[in-house]
Design an enzyme around this catalytic site. Sequence first.
Site, mmCIF file in Angstrom:
data_model
loop_
_atom_site.group_PDB
_atom_site.id
_atom_site.type_symbol
_atom_site.label_atom_id
_atom_site.label_comp_id
_atom_site.label_asym_id
_atom_site.label_seq_id
_atom_site.Cartn_x
_atom_site.Cartn_y
_atom_site.Cartn_z
ATOM 1 N N LYS A 19 -46.428 -1.370 0.360
ATOM 2 C CA LYS A 19 -47.687 -0.711 0.010
ATOM 3 C C LYS A 19 -48.432 -0.212 1.252
ATOM 4 C CE LYS A 19 -48.303 -3.268 -4.304
ATOM 5 N NZ LYS A 19 -49.234 -4.126 -5.068
ATOM 6 N N TYR A 60 -47.991 3.334 -13.097
ATOM 7 C CA TYR A 60 -48.685 2.119 -13.530
ATOM 8 C C TYR A 60 -49.300 2.253 -14.933
ATOM 9 C CZ TYR A 60 -48.132 0.249 -8.823
ATOM 10 O OH TYR A 60 -47.618 -0.225 -7.647
ATOM 11 N N ARG A 96 -38.104 -10.684 -5.700
ATOM 12 C CA ARG A 96 -39.343 -11.234 -6.262
ATOM 13 C C ARG A 96 -39.692 -12.571 -5.593
ATOM 14 N NH1 ARG A 96 -41.585 -8.428 -10.008
ATOM 15 N NH2 ARG A 96 -42.727 -10.133 -10.990
ATOM 16 N N ASN A 126 -51.458 -6.462 -1.701
ATOM 17 C CA ASN A 126 -50.582 -7.621 -1.544
ATOM 18 C C ASN A 126 -49.231 -7.260 -0.930
ATOM 19 O OD1 ASN A 126 -49.400 -6.373 -3.723
ATOM 20 N ND2 ASN A 126 -49.635 -8.099 -5.121
ATOM 21 N N HIS A 129 -44.279 -4.394 -3.813
ATOM 22 C CA HIS A 129 -44.023 -4.312 -5.253
ATOM 23 C C HIS A 129 -42.527 -4.460 -5.439
ATOM 24 C CE1 HIS A 129 -43.872 -2.795 -9.390
ATOM 25 N NE2 HIS A 129 -42.789 -2.137 -8.991
ATOM 26 N N GLU A 140 -37.871 2.599 -12.317
ATOM 27 C CA GLU A 140 -38.648 2.724 -11.089
ATOM 28 C C GLU A 140 -37.854 3.413 -9.978
ATOM 29 O OE1 GLU A 140 -40.048 -1.243 -10.296
ATOM 30 O OE2 GLU A 140 -41.524 -1.149 -11.926
#
Length: 186
Positions: A19, A60, A96, A126, A129, A140
């Site tokens: 990000k 999103y 993840r 954060n 993703h 995606e």
Amino acid sequence: MASILRSPQALQLTLALIKPDAVAHPLILEAVHQQILSNKFLIIRMRELLWRKEDCQRFYREHEGRFFYQRLVEFMASGPIRAYILAHKDAIQLWRTLMGPTRVFRARYVAPDSIRGSFGLTDTRNTTHGSDSVVSASREIAAFFPDFSEQRWYEEEEPQLRCGPVCYSPEGGVHYVAGTGGLGPA
């Protein structure tokens, strides 16, 4: 989309995004990149891009109407991001786990060495993703790499990458099959 036939040992693909908060800090960006490499992911494709607000809204849309939606869209359109297609035998779950919990406060306590535990600022900022399922990974990846054919990759590149030998090109930032000269995808 037609289902893609994969061998039981086939590599799995996932989308990984770095990000704007992390891309803005070269040392953090490099640290995340090194974590990808040290966790034995194969980097299949990589690109940096600026995301338009409309692209963020579309990506999103499942969160539309939730309290964080507008803040997330504005943030993701605020600066450059880096997108990866990563491959590993368990790419989705491994990425993840490496990212850590979405909520940074939680990540700092339950997974302090995770990417979000180490570098996350807030629940929106954060750092990363990642796709949460095979279906979302396909969707995606297509959103960020429209010229990438998952089916062709599984037919042509995946068997070569899985069987190796594989090399990493620091200049291109991707892995390739040894003997192809590192000139991009196998």
